[in-house]
Motif scaffolding. Structure first.
Motif, short mmCIF file in Angstrom:
data_model
loop_
_atom_site.label_atom_id
_atom_site.label_comp_id
_atom_site.label_asym_id
_atom_site.label_seq_id
_atom_site.Cartn_x
_atom_site.Cartn_y
_atom_site.Cartn_z
N ASN A 195 -1.70 8.78 7.86
CA ASN A 195 -2.44 7.55 8.11
C ASN A 195 -3.89 7.77 7.71
O ASN A 195 -4.60 8.55 8.35
CB ASN A 195 -2.34 7.16 9.58
N PRO A 196 -4.37 7.09 6.66
CA PRO A 196 -5.73 7.35 6.18
C PRO A 196 -6.83 6.98 7.16
O PRO A 196 -7.95 7.47 7.04
CB PRO A 196 -5.83 6.48 4.92
N GLU A 197 -6.54 6.17 8.15
CA GLU A 197 -7.58 5.74 9.08
C GLU A 197 -7.61 6.54 10.38
O GLU A 197 -8.38 6.24 11.28
CB GLU A 197 -7.43 4.25 9.37
N CYS A 198 -6.78 7.56 10.47
CA CYS A 198 -6.72 8.41 11.66
C CYS A 198 -7.15 9.82 11.27
O CYS A 198 -6.56 10.42 10.37
CB CYS A 198 -5.31 8.42 12.23
N CYS A 199 -8.14 10.35 11.94
CA CYS A 199 -8.67 11.68 11.59
C CYS A 199 -7.67 12.81 11.81
O CYS A 199 -7.82 13.88 11.24
CB CYS A 199 -9.94 11.97 12.37
#
Length: 151
Positions: free
Chosen positions: A24-28
């Motif tokens: 998931n690109p939006e989760c670090c």
């Protein structure tokens, strides 16, 4: 093709995350670097923004001390993540006002991001891109055999 241990591990983690739907690109913790760093978000403290290429004070200290995280320097981690996010279609750094893909977790979006990140990972190790289909399918023309007998 000979690859480094860090590249092998990174590719394995990214491959697993992609196929297990845990990318998931939006989760670090679930982005490219989050997966490379064993699904931790400790790497996010190296800069002040997700997708930024600027090390903050903590990042500069780690970089100066020569610290590596799963084989990668703090600056390399930031660049890997930036390549992944740009490949997914984000305008960097991540911000609610900046452009982003319509469906960030779509397989096609993630594949483009991974392709960009993997190309950068290979460049870091000075090897040909393992995702380059031309390299994988390279062949040479065989001479056409002449008929041994006529008739």
């Amino acid at each position: 093709m000979q690859t480094s241990k860090r590249l092998d591990q990174a590719l394995q983690k990214l491959y697993t995350a992609f196929h297990n739907n845990t990318l998931n690109p939006e989760c670090c913790k679930q982005c490219a670097v989050g997966n490379i760093c064993d699904n931790t978000d400790s790497w996010k403290h190296l800069s002040d923004g997700h997708g930024s290429l600027q090390l903050n004070y903590v990042g500069r200290v780690h970089e100066t001390l020569g610290r590596r995280f799963n084989g990668y320097t703090p600056l390399e981690l930031l660049q890997i993540e930036a390549e992944f996010l740009k490949g997914c279609g984000y305008t960097l750094p991540l911000h609610h006002k900046n452009a982003r893909p319509k469906n960030p977790t779509a397989k096609a979006t993630l594949f483009k991001g991974l392709s960009a990140a993997i190309a950068y990972l290979c460049a870091l190790d000075g090897i040909a891109n393992v995702m380059d289909m031309q390299q994988l399918l390279a062949y040479t023309e065989e001479p056409t055999p002449v008929a041994e007998t006529l008739g």
